[in-house]
Design a protein around this motif. Structure first.
Motif, short mmCIF file in Angstrom:
data_model
loop_
_atom_site.label_atom_id
_atom_site.label_comp_id
_atom_site.label_asym_id
_atom_site.label_seq_id
_atom_site.Cartn_x
_atom_site.Cartn_y
_atom_site.Cartn_z
N THR A 74 -0.64 -5.21 11.65
CA THR A 74 -0.03 -4.83 12.93
C THR A 74 -1.05 -4.19 13.87
N THR A 75 -1.79 -3.20 13.33
CA THR A 75 -2.76 -2.47 14.17
C THR A 75 -4.16 -3.04 14.08
N LYS A 76 -4.39 -3.92 13.12
CA LYS A 76 -5.71 -4.51 12.86
C LYS A 76 -6.74 -3.48 12.38
N ASP A 77 -6.28 -2.29 11.99
CA ASP A 77 -7.18 -1.27 11.46
C ASP A 77 -7.66 -1.66 10.07
N LEU A 78 -8.92 -1.34 9.76
CA LEU A 78 -9.51 -1.58 8.44
C LEU A 78 -9.54 -0.28 7.66
N PHE A 79 -9.23 -0.34 6.39
CA PHE A 79 -9.26 0.86 5.54
C PHE A 79 -9.46 0.43 4.08
N GLN A 80 -9.66 1.41 3.21
CA GLN A 80 -9.86 1.17 1.79
C GLN A 80 -8.73 1.81 0.98
N ALA A 81 -8.43 1.18 -0.16
CA ALA A 81 -7.42 1.72 -1.07
C ALA A 81 -7.85 1.42 -2.51
N SER A 105 -11.34 -9.69 -3.25
CA SER A 105 -10.65 -9.59 -4.54
C SER A 105 -11.09 -8.32 -5.26
N ALA A 106 -10.20 -7.76 -6.07
CA ALA A 106 -10.54 -6.53 -6.81
C ALA A 106 -9.64 -6.44 -8.03
N THR A 107 -10.10 -5.69 -9.02
CA THR A 107 -9.33 -5.49 -10.23
C THR A 107 -8.92 -4.03 -10.33
N TYR A 108 -8.25 -3.68 -11.42
CA TYR A 108 -7.66 -2.34 -11.57
C TYR A 108 -8.71 -1.24 -11.43
N GLY A 109 -8.40 -0.23 -10.60
CA GLY A 109 -9.28 0.91 -10.44
C GLY A 109 -10.35 0.75 -9.39
N GLN A 110 -10.54 -0.43 -8.89
CA GLN A 110 -11.58 -0.67 -7.88
C GLN A 110 -11.07 -0.35 -6.47
N GLN A 111 -12.04 -0.07 -5.58
CA GLN A 111 -11.73 0.09 -4.17
C GLN A 111 -11.69 -1.29 -3.51
N VAL A 112 -10.69 -1.53 -2.67
CA VAL A 112 -10.55 -2.82 -2.02
C VAL A 112 -10.44 -2.60 -0.51
N HIS A 113 -11.07 -3.46 0.27
CA HIS A 113 -10.98 -3.40 1.73
C HIS A 113 -9.72 -4.13 2.20
N LEU A 114 -8.93 -3.46 3.03
CA LEU A 114 -7.67 -4.01 3.52
C LEU A 114 -7.63 -3.95 5.05
N ARG A 115 -6.73 -4.77 5.66
CA ARG A 115 -6.54 -4.77 7.11
C ARG A 115 -5.06 -4.70 7.42
N ASN A 116 -4.71 -3.71 8.23
CA ASN A 116 -3.33 -3.59 8.69
C ASN A 116 -3.04 -4.73 9.67
N VAL A 144 0.85 -1.19 0.00
CA VAL A 144 0.00 0.00 0.00
C VAL A 144 0.88 1.24 0.00
N ASN A 145 0.66 2.13 -0.96
CA ASN A 145 1.37 3.40 -1.05
C ASN A 145 0.48 4.49 -0.47
N VAL A 146 0.94 5.11 0.58
CA VAL A 146 0.20 6.21 1.21
C VAL A 146 0.82 7.51 0.73
N ARG A 147 0.06 8.26 -0.07
CA ARG A 147 0.59 9.48 -0.69
C ARG A 147 -0.04 10.70 -0.02
N GLN A 148 0.79 11.61 0.44
CA GLN A 148 0.38 12.88 1.02
C GLN A 148 1.28 13.97 0.47
N GLY A 149 0.71 14.79 -0.41
CA GLY A 149 1.53 15.82 -1.04
C GLY A 149 2.62 15.17 -1.87
N GLY A 150 3.85 15.53 -1.61
CA GLY A 150 4.96 14.94 -2.35
C GLY A 150 5.60 13.79 -1.63
N ILE A 151 4.99 13.34 -0.54
CA ILE A 151 5.57 12.26 0.26
C ILE A 151 4.82 10.96 0.00
#
Length: 380
Positions: free
Chosen positions: A362-369, A349-360, A331-338
């Protein structure tokens, strides 16, 4: 004294009777009838004579206008006699080759093995229902004639020839017929190319369909025009201050470029180029399911099991997932130029351009990418 009449030994046996003899004859007749019932009908081959030159009085070129056949071959060719082989655009001359005719007939359901060609290898067709520039006409006629001379007789192996070749055109002609206007109207409403349409009008409307603009103007209102098949229009023809209304009905069919399976394909199998073949088919109904091109299908996966010859549409193909359930995703987390990178577990499962549900993990946090590539996703 006359000798007594002597009968065959068969009739002299006490076990033989007339009824037995009749039963034997009946059994033989039944056996012959059953044999005839299972005999295959003879394969019908029709002879098609292609003329070297033809003259037409419309914007379309049909089979019966440039070819001849005997009355005995009506069963083969009469159903496709009005098949449109080509249309004039701005030109007044065209060359139609025997290969092109064979290609059209095959798409319309006539086996190439059922057609034997005689006569010319190509036909130079002249349209005479509109005025043209004589100099331009001479150039067109020369080009069409040269195309006809270069043609060769078809065979069963080269039946899938290219589409009808036509000559170069000159300046746009302002004259069009009512038939041209109706064909263009249907093509526009169904979002189909004009050249792909096959419209059969009632012969009783021929004079009406041949009226031109100018001097007439046409007001066209569709009466039944939602799909191919039976279509109709309400027409108003105007000439100066006078007008006349009419109702015109027709049967419309269309050519489709279809992709079908050349091999059996299993559910979730990646579809290869060799699994597919293309065909051009004349259809009388447009399905709601979208047709796909070969390039849209190759390297995608099958959404169901498909046998050989299955027509491939959008519902039968699924995009290949770039991320599958349970995979570790970068997962690439982009903020400004960083840009920071981390890993997470995919929950779907997901294909190109789709939103996918992920789980960290380490922290067990859920997020989308958003999926950006194989096992790659971005968070912005």
């Amino acid at each position: 004294m006359k000798s007594p009449v002597t009968y065959p030994r068969l009739f002299q046996t006490s076990a033989f009777t007339i009824q037995t003899f009749l039963l034997l004859l009946l059994s033989a007749a039944i056996a012959r009838a059953n044999t005839d019932q299972f005999m295959l009908p003879a394969f019908r081959i029709g002879t098609l004579e292609l003329q070297s030159e033809a003259t037409v009085y419309s914007s379309t070129i049909t089979l019966k206008q440039i070819c001849r056949w005997s009355h005995d071959d009506d069963a083969v060719f009469q159903p496709v006699a009005d098949l449109v082989l080509s249309r004039f655009a701005d030109q007044s001359f065209a060359s139609v080759k025997a290969d092109d005719i064979l290609n059209m007939l095959q798409g319309a359901g006539v086996s190439p093995a059922a057609v034997r060609f005689t006569g010319s290898a190509a036909c130079t067709v002249t349209r005479i229902d509109q005025p043209i520039d004589r100099t331009a006409a001479l150039v067109q006629w020369t080009q069409a004639t040269e195309q006809s001379k270069s043609a060769t007789q078809p065979s069963a192996d080269n039946g899938l020839a290219t589409s009808v070749a036509s000559s170069s055109h000159h300046a746009d002609s302002p004259i069009s017929t009512l038939e041209d206007a109706l064909t263009a109207d249907l093509a526009n409403r169904l979002q189909m190319p004009v050249d792909s349409l096959q419209i059969k009008f009632d012969p009783r409307d021929d004079k009406l369909l041949g009226m031109t603009n100018p001097p007439f103007t046409f007001e066209i209102a569709p009466s039944r025009l939602h799909n191919l098949g039976n279509v109709s229009w309400d027409i108003t023809l105007r000439a100066g201050r006078s007008s006349q209304s009419a109702h015109i009905a027709a049967v419309a069919r269309g050519w489709q470029n279809q992709v079908v399976t050349a091999n059996s394909v299993q559910f979730n199998q990646i579809i290869r180029d060799t699994d597919l073949t293309e065909q051009r088919v004349l259809v009388d109904h447009l399905d709601d399911d979208q047709l796909l091109t070969k390039s849209q299908i190759v390297n995608q996966q099958a959404a169901m099991d498909m046998k050989i010859g299955t027509l491939i549409t959008a519902r039968k193909v699924a995009a290949v997932p770039m991320i599958r359930t349970g995979q570790l995703v970068t997962v690439n987390v982009r903020q400004g130029g960083i840009c920071l990178q981390t890993q997470a577990r995919a929950l779907e499962s997901a294909t190109y351009g789709q939103q996918v549900h992920l789980r960290n993990e380490t922290t067990k946090d859920l997020f989308q990418a958003t999926v950006t590539g194989p096992e790659q996703a971005d968070v912005r």
